[in-house]
Design an enzyme around this catalytic site. Structure first.
Site, PDB file in Angstrom:
ATOM      1  N   PHE A  34      15.311  23.419   5.540  1.00 29.92           N
ATOM      2  CA  PHE A  34      14.140  22.766   4.920  1.00 29.92           C
ATOM      3  C   PHE A  34      13.800  23.321   3.537  1.00 29.92           C
ATOM      4  O   PHE A  34      12.666  23.264   3.107  1.00 29.92           O
ATOM      5  CB  PHE A  34      12.913  22.818   5.845  1.00 29.92           C
ATOM      6  N   GLY A  37      15.193  19.772   2.162  1.00 28.36           N
ATOM      7  CA  GLY A  37      15.146  18.692   3.152  1.00 28.36           C
ATOM      8  C   GLY A  37      13.758  18.608   3.774  1.00 28.36           C
ATOM      9  O   GLY A  37      12.923  19.503   3.596  1.00 28.36           O
ATOM     10  N   ALA A  80      24.753  20.398   2.936  1.00 30.25           N
ATOM     11  CA  ALA A  80      23.736  21.362   2.499  1.00 30.25           C
ATOM     12  C   ALA A  80      24.104  21.853   1.108  1.00 30.25           C
ATOM     13  O   ALA A  80      25.261  22.194   0.857  1.00 30.25           O
ATOM     14  CB  ALA A  80      23.689  22.547   3.469  1.00 30.25           C
ATOM     15  N   ALA A  81      23.154  21.882   0.192  1.00 27.46           N
ATOM     16  CA  ALA A  81      23.476  22.261  -1.189  1.00 27.46           C
ATOM     17  C   ALA A  81      22.210  22.500  -1.991  1.00 27.46           C
ATOM     18  O   ALA A  81      21.113  22.102  -1.582  1.00 27.46           O
ATOM     19  CB  ALA A  81      24.278  21.146  -1.859  1.00 27.46           C
ATOM     20  N   SER A 123      30.844  15.532  -6.123  1.00 27.04           N
ATOM     21  CA  SER A 123      29.982  14.771  -7.035  1.00 27.04           C
ATOM     22  C   SER A 123      30.757  14.304  -8.255  1.00 27.04           C
ATOM     23  O   SER A 123      31.685  14.993  -8.726  1.00 27.04           O
ATOM     24  CB  SER A 123      28.846  15.684  -7.492  1.00 27.04           C
ATOM     25  N   TYR A 147      26.214  23.238 -11.701  1.00 28.47           N
ATOM     26  CA  TYR A 147      26.288  22.378 -10.506  1.00 28.47           C
ATOM     27  C   TYR A 147      27.652  21.694 -10.407  1.00 28.47           C
ATOM     28  O   TYR A 147      28.326  21.765  -9.380  1.00 28.47           O
ATOM     29  CB  TYR A 147      25.161  21.336 -10.576  1.00 28.47           C
ATOM     30  N   ARG A 274      17.427  11.157 -23.500  1.00 25.81           N
ATOM     31  CA  ARG A 274      17.405  12.487 -22.896  1.00 25.81           C
ATOM     32  C   ARG A 274      18.557  13.327 -23.453  1.00 25.81           C
ATOM     33  O   ARG A 274      19.687  12.831 -23.548  1.00 25.81           O
ATOM     34  CB  ARG A 274      17.604  12.305 -21.410  1.00 25.81           C
TER      35      ARG A 274
HETATM   36  C1  UD2 Z   1      21.970  13.297 -12.904  1.00 21.97           C
HETATM   37  C2  UD2 Z   1      22.884  14.368 -12.403  1.00 21.97           C
HETATM   38  C3  UD2 Z   1      23.412  13.982 -11.057  1.00 21.97           C
HETATM   39  C4  UD2 Z   1      22.314  13.618 -10.069  1.00 21.97           C
HETATM   40  C5  UD2 Z   1      21.498  12.516 -10.666  1.00 21.97           C
HETATM   41  C6  UD2 Z   1      20.374  12.138  -9.733  1.00 21.97           C
HETATM   42  C7  UD2 Z   1      24.005  15.340 -14.400  1.00 21.97           C
HETATM   43  C8  UD2 Z   1      25.319  15.528 -15.069  1.00 21.97           C
HETATM   44  N1  UD2 Z   1      24.021  14.573 -13.283  1.00 21.97           N
HETATM   45  O1  UD2 Z   1      22.733  12.209 -13.280  1.00 21.97           O
HETATM   46  O2  UD2 Z   1      24.176  15.013 -10.514  1.00 21.97           O
HETATM   47  O3  UD2 Z   1      21.524  14.761  -9.792  1.00 21.97           O
HETATM   48  O4  UD2 Z   1      20.991  12.927 -11.920  1.00 21.97           O
HETATM   49  O5  UD2 Z   1      20.684  10.926  -9.192  1.00 21.97           O
HETATM   50  O6  UD2 Z   1      22.995  15.860 -14.795  1.00 21.97           O
HETATM   51  N2  UD2 Z   1      16.189   7.922 -16.808  1.00 21.97           N
HETATM   52  C9  UD2 Z   1      15.169   7.184 -17.424  1.00 21.97           C
HETATM   53  N3  UD2 Z   1      13.887   7.330 -16.974  1.00 21.97           N
HETATM   54  C10 UD2 Z   1      13.580   8.188 -15.940  1.00 21.97           C
HETATM   55  C11 UD2 Z   1      14.613   8.938 -15.335  1.00 21.97           C
HETATM   56  C12 UD2 Z   1      15.915   8.771 -15.797  1.00 21.97           C
HETATM   57  O7  UD2 Z   1      15.405   6.409 -18.352  1.00 21.97           O
HETATM   58  O8  UD2 Z   1      12.380   8.268 -15.576  1.00 21.97           O
HETATM   59  C13 UD2 Z   1      17.589   7.714 -17.284  1.00 21.97           C
HETATM   60  C14 UD2 Z   1      18.322   8.976 -17.614  1.00 21.97           C
HETATM   61  O9  UD2 Z   1      18.025   9.408 -18.914  1.00 21.97           O
HETATM   62  C15 UD2 Z   1      19.770   8.504 -17.441  1.00 21.97           C
HETATM   63  C16 UD2 Z   1      19.692   7.471 -16.307  1.00 21.97           C
HETATM   64  O10 UD2 Z   1      18.312   7.106 -16.221  1.00 21.97           O
HETATM   65  O11 UD2 Z   1      20.218   7.866 -18.597  1.00 21.97           O
HETATM   66  C17 UD2 Z   1      20.140   7.998 -14.971  1.00 21.97           C
HETATM   67  O12 UD2 Z   1      19.444   9.204 -14.724  1.00 21.97           O
HETATM   68  P1  UD2 Z   1      19.585  10.057 -13.367  1.00 21.97           P
HETATM   69  O13 UD2 Z   1      18.885  11.349 -13.596  1.00 21.97           O
HETATM   70  O14 UD2 Z   1      19.206   9.225 -12.202  1.00 21.97           O
HETATM   71  O15 UD2 Z   1      21.161  10.253 -13.180  1.00 21.97           O
HETATM   72  P2  UD2 Z   1      22.302  10.940 -14.085  1.00 21.97           P
HETATM   73  O16 UD2 Z   1      23.516  10.127 -13.923  1.00 21.97           O
HETATM   74  O17 UD2 Z   1      21.825  11.183 -15.457  1.00 21.97           O
END
Ligand code: UD2
Length: 311
Positions: A34, A37, A80-81, A123, A147, A274
């Protein structure tokens, strides 16, 4: 019917994996400490006679061995991670402990306890921002976070055990998983979980950049099915496979999909892109089909409707 030990069973992917296996008639021993989780994710599992739960930390001395000796499972699904990329950057030592050493302990518990199969939560982060799309399993691995590096190291450790000791190891390279029970608490949580919470609350979502960035979003229900196949289908060989849809979806089209459910929602706000964001990501899904007979079946529209319904 098989008996599967699932680590991280109270997590987002773990709880769906357990639910699906139990529904298919398998027995599940689930373990979780937990840390990230939630007990609430196990509400359905606890109601099933085939479910046994042990609250434990997989890195505690002897804990995994004890769980394996008690359950004598046919496979371990190791979910688990430390799940946050941001947390791995803030605390690389803890990332090593939970994402590298824990994988070694799973490999050892399987070897010593005679468990013939391990399924590992890898991943797409192992590819980093490799631009050769769609990403194939043999693409260069360029992790850009502790990660991603830990997931890659864990694959190597587990596959080394597979080769030396005859276990079957399946490394599942999940792309962007979404669905019910994903925690939207942090700004770095999966974007669809954040958007769902905001649309539901009638608040505007923030799009970082122009919204044309893409991801390969896969429903957690498809991921759970891929895990069940990897854990239970007889005769699989060891190896790695992307668990993805092969579909590239923009954030703008995700927003459009939410608008169909929340037509009165305020329009998205555009913020600065970002730092470190990847412009495009999509996986090649063919290897999962060839090795596991798995294909994602849930469309983005269905997956978002499922998320909004909850469960
Ligand atoms: C990150 C992690 C991935 C996993 C994932 C969560 C890396 C390399 N990878 O990937 O391992 O943890 O997050 O599913 O860091 N965005 C917005 N508005 C928001 C939130 C996100 O525009 O409120 C954008 C963000 O800038 C990105 C896209 O949405 O362009 C996807 O973001 P994410 O954090 O869901 O996933 P990702 O692929 O960046």
């Amino acid at each position: 019917m098989a008996h599967i030990l699932v680590t991280g069973v109270a997590g987002f992917i773990g709880s769906h994996t357990a639910d699906l296996m139990l529904a298919a008639g398998h027995r599940v021993t689930g373990v979780d400490n937990f840390r990230t989780g939630h007990r609430a994710n196990l509400e359905n599992a606890f109601a099933q006679p085939g479910f046994v739960f042990r609250e434990m930390d997989v890195t505690a001395p002897g804990a995994l061995r004890e769980a394996v000796d008690a359950a004598r499972p046919d496979a371990i699904v190791h979910l688990a991670a430390l799940v946050s990329v941001q947390e791995s950057i803030a605390n690389p030592e803890l990332n090593y402990e939970l994402n590298v050493r824990a994988s070694h302990l799973v490999a050892e518990a399987a070897r010593q306890g005679g468990v013939p199969r391990v399924v590992f939560a890898s991943s797409a982060a192992i590819y980093g921002d490799n631009p050769e799309l769609p990403l194939r399993e043999q693409a260069d691995k360029q992790p850009i976070s502790p990660y991603g590096a830990a997931k890659l190291a864990s694959e190597a450790l587990l596959l080394g055990h597979a080769a030396a000791f005859g276990l079957t190891v399946r490394c599942q390279r999940y792309f962007n998983v979404f669905g019910p029970r994903q925690d939207p608490a942090s700004p770095y949580s999966g974007v669809i979980s954040i958007f769902e919470r905001r649309y539901r609350a009638g608040q505007p979502v923030t799009i970082h950049g122009d919204g044309r960035q893409t991801r390969d979003f896969i429903s957690v229900r498809d991921v759970a099915r891929a895990n069940m196949i990897a854990a239970t289908v007889p005769g699989l060989a060891s190896g790695v496979a992307n668990i993805c849809t092969g579909r590239e979806t923009t954030l703008l089209s995700i927003c459009e999909e939410f608008r169909r459910h929340f037509p009165a929602a305020p329009p998205p706000i555009h913020g600065a892109p970002r730092t470190g964001d990847i412009a495009r990501s999509v996986g090649a899904p063919e290897q999962a089909t060839a090795a596991l007979g798995f294909q994602a079946e849930i469309s983005i529209a269905e997956g978002i409707a499922d998320l909004i319904r909850g469960g």
